[in-house]
Write an enzyme that holds these catalytic residues in place. Structure first.
Site, mmCIF file in Angstrom:
data_model
loop_
_atom_site.group_PDB
_atom_site.id
_atom_site.type_symbol
_atom_site.label_atom_id
_atom_site.label_comp_id
_atom_site.label_asym_id
_atom_site.label_seq_id
_atom_site.Cartn_x
_atom_site.Cartn_y
_atom_site.Cartn_z
ATOM 1 N N ASP A 172 37.742 41.017 35.709
ATOM 2 C CA ASP A 172 37.050 40.094 36.609
ATOM 3 C C ASP A 172 37.493 40.394 38.038
ATOM 4 O OD1 ASP A 172 35.777 37.704 37.574
ATOM 5 O OD2 ASP A 172 36.126 36.783 35.618
ATOM 6 N N ASP A 271 32.959 38.185 40.540
ATOM 7 C CA ASP A 271 32.957 36.739 40.751
ATOM 8 C C ASP A 271 32.176 36.355 42.015
ATOM 9 O OD1 ASP A 271 34.248 34.147 39.907
ATOM 10 O OD2 ASP A 271 35.027 34.248 41.952
ATOM 11 N N GLU A 353 28.192 37.816 39.014
ATOM 12 C CA GLU A 353 27.978 36.382 38.911
ATOM 13 C C GLU A 353 27.288 35.971 40.190
ATOM 14 O OE1 GLU A 353 30.228 32.149 38.261
ATOM 15 O OE2 GLU A 353 30.877 33.512 39.809
ATOM 16 N N HIS A 424 33.546 30.008 30.907
ATOM 17 C CA HIS A 424 34.715 29.173 31.189
ATOM 18 C C HIS A 424 34.430 28.119 32.249
ATOM 19 C CE1 HIS A 424 34.394 32.061 34.323
ATOM 20 N NE2 HIS A 424 35.322 31.446 35.030
ATOM 21 N N ASP A 425 33.216 28.071 32.775
ATOM 22 C CA ASP A 425 32.869 27.107 33.826
ATOM 23 C C ASP A 425 31.919 26.022 33.335
ATOM 24 O OD1 ASP A 425 34.321 28.468 35.777
ATOM 25 O OD2 ASP A 425 32.604 29.665 36.412
HETATM 26 O O1 TEU Z 1 32.504 30.341 39.572
HETATM 27 C C1 TEU Z 1 31.491 30.153 40.476
HETATM 28 C C2 TEU Z 1 30.855 28.840 40.518
HETATM 29 O O2 TEU Z 1 30.457 28.462 41.569
HETATM 30 C C3 TEU Z 1 30.689 27.961 39.355
HETATM 31 O O3 TEU Z 1 30.381 28.401 38.171
HETATM 32 C C4 TEU Z 1 31.698 26.895 39.516
HETATM 33 O O4 TEU Z 1 32.360 26.592 38.359
HETATM 34 C C5 TEU Z 1 31.008 25.648 40.009
HETATM 35 O O5 TEU Z 1 29.797 25.918 40.555
HETATM 36 C C6 TEU Z 1 31.840 25.009 41.063
HETATM 37 O O6 TEU Z 1 31.143 23.893 41.540
HETATM 38 C C7 TEU Z 1 33.366 31.393 39.722
HETATM 39 C C8 TEU Z 1 34.348 31.386 38.588
HETATM 40 O O7 TEU Z 1 33.668 31.635 37.388
HETATM 41 C C9 TEU Z 1 35.081 30.101 38.601
HETATM 42 O O8 TEU Z 1 35.925 29.928 37.507
HETATM 43 C C10 TEU Z 1 35.851 30.038 39.891
HETATM 44 O O9 TEU Z 1 36.449 28.788 40.024
HETATM 45 C C11 TEU Z 1 34.960 30.279 41.108
HETATM 46 O O10 TEU Z 1 34.067 31.357 40.941
HETATM 47 C C12 TEU Z 1 35.794 30.620 42.307
HETATM 48 O O11 TEU Z 1 36.387 31.869 42.153
#
Ligand code: TEU
Length: 641
Positions: A172, A271, A353, A424-425
């Site tokens: 990542d 990311d 992403e 994971h989000d």
């Molecule tokens: O996530 C990006 C992201 O904006 C979302 O999926 C996030 O969980 C949500 O919108 C926040 O409001 C990526 C990563 O996957 C995430 O785990 C990180 O926290 C984020 O970027 C920052 O690096």
């Protein structure tokens, strides 16, 4: 075409970004895109009356700074189009030393498990040295492993272990921001006028340099008293945004990529990569857009003017191999047996992403002729229209059908979809669909199998997230003290400050917390993740849904995944065959044909439904015996007789 305030809605809809933005707004209002076309003739200046002229002006500037629809791209077959990806959240996968935190040795110990399941490529959430304000998405050293997770030697052993078993591995890459503890950040704070000052966005002033908001609540600026500067952080205060307009920053990112590619990794997931280019001058965000989308300022960075250029450059300078890597993957035959080592891929895979990017603007970044990303995650599938992650609601699986139908209609040659809905989000899609009914093991199993069937037979590359293969569900957290995620913690505090009651705040956070998907992997009925105390509490008490129990039961979701993955591997039609929907208007019913031969059928509801006539005579390959009705959430795969 040049856009002005006099442009008409239909012109906006003809532009890839315009179309995606307007559709996004419609979806948020719970409206179908067809509803919009009835307003095609209106001039956008008219919209200014409701949305304010700054919204209209932002839209005009944005559209004028991006090219029109790309032409069709070549359909060149790539390894990743045939692959099944599996995302590991290392902190919660397997802990080999009992400190409660998952580690690389834990993953190495489970490589045979993953190979047996049949996955082709692992994606690991960040494993780099980090103070963990955002669980590794705040990197302090890109060339060192987080001490809790292991060492560089372990990383090499992991890469080798994957390749030896015929699996590739991607890591990542978090380069929109670094940790505030990264040496560049320290040097920038110590001497903002020195060489590292321009690595970040450091600004002087009495107040925040603009009104942008952080994704994790509050303003996107933090004041650093030691240097009398404000620093931009779109995420947590300890995640400082890098200034990609600085060529030195772009060079560093490319070097990090080549360094890991030389070590043998096969590419990266990137990311929030669409946020790297910010509008020059960091202008104020529209308050109205901020209210609609919750993130004031987003129009100035979600598809910035240099985004495409920077990705092309990163592909050329970082992802394109100059030297042979330390190791390469062994070929895996369609029957699953292993062959010789393959030559290195000339370019490491770039999986972006891209938050807030729709189907058509996504094609500007990931179509095969764009020389930028290979694949991108489109997040429009995650919530059914009119809902956001923090609403308590039941996801309507009919929307899954609408989503894939729409994608099939609006994508073109050279586009390829990353098929996913868990990561994971996000809370678990199984729970979002079952809406509580997953406490019944039969429903849980049926929805788990339905999602597997769709994900492994839809046209595109499936990205599974750890636990999907055992039908993992949301965690019944009971209080804020159990949560570890900074987004949840900040959001709860912010909601209370806005006057929400603790109960209301908790309900909202519980609906959407990212910790649902971050609880430890359930290897055994009583846990099996660690011998110590897990960093995040979580246990699934329902009997039958640990890996051990699923493995012992041949009717389980685990074996369903296993069978589907094996079937996909030996069936070209299921990987690259064309996609034709069957009876697309029939509610609660999703069916399609792949490659003219394979018929996939699903009941999208929790009730019995009469079974329509199939498009041709076929024999069942996977699924319950066919009768006149489809059982709740039934899914099956058959083949033309
Ligand atoms: O996530 C990006 C992201 O904006 C979302 O999926 C996030 O969980 C949500 O919108 C926040 O409001 C990526 C990563 O996957 C995430 O785990 C990180 O926290 C984020 O970027 C920052 O690096």
């Amino acid at each position: 075409m040049e856009f002005t305030r006099a442009s008409r809605l239909r012109d906006i809809l003809a532009h890839p970004l315009g179309s995606d933005i307007v559709r996004q707004l419609a979806r948020q209002m719970g409206r179908s895109p067809r509803w919009l076309t009835t307003f095609g003739g209106i001039r956008i200046s008219w919209l200014a009356r409701f949305l304010g002229s700054d919204v209209v002006d932002s839209l005009v500037t944005l559209l004028n700074s991006h090219p029109d629809r790309p032409g069709p791209g070549p359909e060149v077959k790539q390894w990743w189009q045939d692959a099944v990806f599996y995302q590991i959240y290392p902190r919660s996968f397997a802990d080999s030393d009992g400190d409660g935190i998952g580690d690389l040795r834990g993953i190495i110990d489970r490589l045979d498990y993953l190979a047996e399941l049949g996955v082709d490529c692992l994606w690991l959430s960040p494993i780099f040295d980090s103070p963990n304000e955002d669980m590794g998405y705040d990197i302090r050293n890109y060339r060192a492993i987080m001490s809790e997770m292991g060492t560089l030697e372990d990383a090499d052993a992991l890469i080798d272990g994957c390749h030896e078993r015929g699996m590739r591995i991607i890591l990542d890459l978090v380069v929109n921001h670094t940790s505030a503890e990264h040496p560049w950040a320290r040097a920038a704070a110590a001497d903002p006028d020195g060489p590292y000052g321009d690595y970040y966005f450091l600004r002087q002033g009495q107040r925040e340099p603009n009104n942008w908001r952080s994704f994790f609540s509050g303003p996107a600026w933090r004041y650093l008293p030691e240097t009398d500067r404000w620093v931009l952080h779109l995420f947590a205060p300890g995640q400082w945004d890098l200034n990609w307009d600085n060529p030195a920053v772009r060079g560093e990112a490319a070097d990090i990529v080549s360094w890991w590619l030389d070590r043998g990794v096969d590419g990266f997931r990137l990311d929030v990569i669409n946020l790297i280019s910010k509008s020059p001058g960091l202008p104020e965000g529209s308050e109205i857009i901020g209210e609609l989308l919750q993130f004031t300022g987003i129009e100035h960075y979600f598809f910035g003017p240099k985004l495409h250029d920077y990705l092309v450059e990163l592909r050329r300078n970082g992802f394109t191999r100059r030297r042979p890597p330390r190791t390469t993957v062994r070929h895996r035959h369609t029957d699953g047996t292993l062959g010789d080592r393959l030559p290195p891929d000339p370019v490491g895979i770039m999986v972006g992403e891209a938050i807030g990017i729709g189907v058509e603007s996504g094609a500007l970044l990931a179509r095969s002729n764009q020389a930028a990303l290979d694949l991108l995650f489109n997040f429009d599938v995650l919530e059914s229209p009119g809902h956001s992650r923090f609403d308590t609601y039941t996801y309507d699986p009919n929307y899954l059908k609408e989503y894939y139908l729409d994608y099939a209609q609006r994508s073109g040659p050279g586009d390829w979809l990353a098929v996913f809905w868990d990561n994971h989000d996000n809370p678990r899609m199984l729970s979002k669909i079952a809406g509580g009914a997953e406490s019944d093991p039969a429903i849980r199993t049926a929805v788990g199998k339905l999602l597997a069937t769709l994900q492994l037979t839809m046209r595109g590359t499936p990205f599974l997230y750890q636990g999907q293969e055992i039908a993992a569900i949301n965690q019944p957290f009971s209080s804020m003290s159990e949560l570890r995620d900074i987004e949840s913690i900040n959001r709860y505090r912010a909601l209370l400050e806005q006057g929400w009651s603790p109960q209301q705040g908790w309900e909202s956070v519980l609906a959407g917390t990212r910790d649902h998907a971050r609880v430890p992997m359930q290897w055994e009925p009583d846990g099996g993740f660690t011998t110590g105390t897990p960093w995040l509490a979580g246990c699934d008490e329902a009997p039958g849904f640990s890996v051990a129990e699923q493995y012992a039961n041949h009717d389980s979701v685990w074996w369903w995944y296993h069978a589907l993955i094996a079937l996909r591997r030996r069936t070209e039609d299921l990987r690259s065959g064309d996609l034709r929907f069957h009876l697309p208007r029939r509610r609660h019913y999703l069916a399609y044909v792949r490659g003219g031969r394979y018929f996939i059928e699903m009941n999208l509801s929790g009730r019995m439904q009469p079974r329509p006539k199939p498009p041709f005579e076929c024999d069942l390959i996977l699924g319950p015996p066919r009768n006149s009705h489809l059982a709740p959430y039934e899914s099956s795969v058959s083949c033309r007789r």
